[in-house]
Scaffold this active site. Structure first.
Site, PDB file in Angstrom:
ATOM      1  N   MET A 139       0.780  -1.210   0.011  1.00  0.00           N
ATOM      2  CA  MET A 139      -0.090   0.092  -0.175  1.00  0.00           C
ATOM      3  C   MET A 139       0.917   1.336  -0.014  1.00  0.00           C
ATOM      4  SD  MET A 139      -3.649  -0.240   2.018  1.00  0.00           S
ATOM      5  CE  MET A 139      -2.759  -0.944   3.639  1.00  0.00           C
ATOM      6  N   ASP A 153      12.659   4.514  11.425  1.00  0.00           N
ATOM      7  CA  ASP A 153      12.105   3.551  12.200  1.00  0.00           C
ATOM      8  C   ASP A 153      10.886   4.392  12.993  1.00  0.00           C
ATOM      9  OD1 ASP A 153      11.101   2.015  14.430  1.00  0.00           O
ATOM     10  OD2 ASP A 153      13.018   1.244  15.110  1.00  0.00           O
ATOM     11  N   VAL A 154       9.663   4.142  12.725  1.00  0.00           N
ATOM     12  CA  VAL A 154       8.701   5.202  13.352  1.00  0.00           C
ATOM     13  C   VAL A 154       8.552   4.997  14.705  1.00  0.00           C
ATOM     14  CG1 VAL A 154       7.309   4.965  11.570  1.00  0.00           C
ATOM     15  CG2 VAL A 154       6.732   3.260  12.929  1.00  0.00           C
ATOM     16  N   TYR A 156      -2.701  -6.512  17.136  1.00  0.00           N
ATOM     17  CA  TYR A 156      -3.005  -5.611  16.047  1.00  0.00           C
ATOM     18  C   TYR A 156      -4.344  -5.111  16.447  1.00  0.00           C
ATOM     19  CZ  TYR A 156      -3.378  -4.439  11.250  1.00  0.00           C
ATOM     20  OH  TYR A 156      -3.599  -3.739   9.859  1.00  0.00           O
ATOM     21  N   LYS A 178      -4.869  -0.958  16.494  1.00  0.00           N
ATOM     22  CA  LYS A 178      -5.507  -0.001  15.606  1.00  0.00           C
ATOM     23  C   LYS A 178      -6.665   0.651  15.983  1.00  0.00           C
ATOM     24  CE  LYS A 178      -2.763  -0.922  11.923  1.00  0.00           C
ATOM     25  NZ  LYS A 178      -2.164   0.087  10.892  1.00  0.00           N
ATOM     26  N   VAL A 193      -6.784  -6.350   1.556  1.00  0.00           N
ATOM     27  CA  VAL A 193      -5.934  -5.731   0.372  1.00  0.00           C
ATOM     28  C   VAL A 193      -4.973  -6.673  -0.321  1.00  0.00           C
ATOM     29  CG1 VAL A 193      -4.831  -3.708  -0.716  1.00  0.00           C
ATOM     30  CG2 VAL A 193      -6.155  -3.478   1.287  1.00  0.00           C
ATOM     31  N   THR A 216      -1.947  -7.383  -1.231  1.00  0.00           N
ATOM     32  CA  THR A 216      -0.574  -6.763  -1.034  1.00  0.00           C
ATOM     33  C   THR A 216       0.303  -8.170  -0.329  1.00  0.00           C
ATOM     34  OG1 THR A 216      -1.074  -6.047   1.183  1.00  0.00           O
ATOM     35  CG2 THR A 216      -1.400  -4.584  -0.780  1.00  0.00           C
TER      36      THR A 216
END
Length: 254
Positions: free
Chosen positions: A10, A52-53, A145, A149, A178, A180
């Site tokens: 994405m 690196d977030v 996860y 989110k 999606v 991917t």
């Protein structure tokens, strides 16, 4: 503009979409080779920065590099994310929980925190948080996860309230399944892929999403056409959250 997780399925779609619209695109991620290759492919108006977030220092350097090359940031797309191996809560490794929150929740928080001064210098702009339909429901065996989110939904709405008077709009996009590598490849540490748990046969639109279909919504949200939209959530899932669809041509009894 700056996109995190820009080398993924994405993320690279978003990067190509913005670049095609004439934007100056900064691709941010941890995969340096893939990031530089994509920047080279796009050519002029594209730059890769290592990010690196979960690292505030990386964010500071990414913002400084972006401003030094292209000027103040007008768009931030918080796209980076990771999935954890499926497991019921009682068997979930606390380290997996912490890692999911570090990347999926703290990452966008640090991004907003780091980029807002630049957005103000630009006179306003747009932040788009890429979330998930898992943020709209409970999902068995994916607690880290799902919960991480859900947290971004609250972050999005809070940021929208704090930044609206600065001309900065903050919205979220909630993709379904999606097509991917993120969906088709096994989750790291597992033999299971997300696609294994989701058959599109019951969706109202019975197929997986194409990355560009998510990109189109992200592009719209950061455009002037969405100038009155902030704190909003856009589900792009082909009807996944609606439940099983009626077969085509099925008669409806009175």
């Amino acid at each position: 503009m700056l996109i995190t997780g820009a080398t993924g399925g994405m993320g690279s779609s978003h990067a190509r979409g913005y670049h095609a619209e004439g934007a100056r695109v900064v691709l941010a991620g941890r995969r340096d080779g893939a990031g530089r290759a994509l920047a080279d492919e796009l050519g002029e108006r594209a730059l890769f920065v290592h990010l690196d977030v979960t690292d505030p220092g990386d964010w500071e350097r990414a913002v400084a590099t972006t401003e030094g090359t292209f000027g103040p940031i007008t768009v931030l797309v918080n796209n980076a994310g990771l999935q954890t191996p499926p497991a019921p809560i009682e068997h979930t490794d606390p380290a997996a929980w912490s890692r999911a929150f570090a990347v999926n929740s703290t990452g966008p928080f640090l991004g907003i925190r780091a980029v807002v001064p630049s957005l103000r210098r630009a006179g306003g702009g747009s932040i788009v948080n890429v979330v998930s339909t898992m943020a709209n429901v409970g999902t068995a065996c994916f607690a880290p996860y799902t919960a991480s989110k859900w947290a971004v939904r609250g972050l999005t709405r809070t940021a929208a309230l704090e930044l609206g008077r600065d001309g900065i709009r903050v919205n979220s996009v909630h993709p379904g399944v999606v097509s991917t590598p993120f969906v088709h490849d096994p989750v790291p540490g597992s033999d299971t892929a997300i696609a294994d748990a989701y058959s599109p046969d019951a969706f109202a639109v019975p197929r997986l999403a194409r990355p560009r279909e998510i990109t189109d919504v992200v592009l719209w949200l950061s455009s002037s056409e969405a100038g009155f939209v902030t704190g909003a959530e856009f589900v792009v899932d082909g009807g996944l959250l609606l439940g099983p669809a009626m077969p085509a041509g099925e008669p409806v009894e009175a």
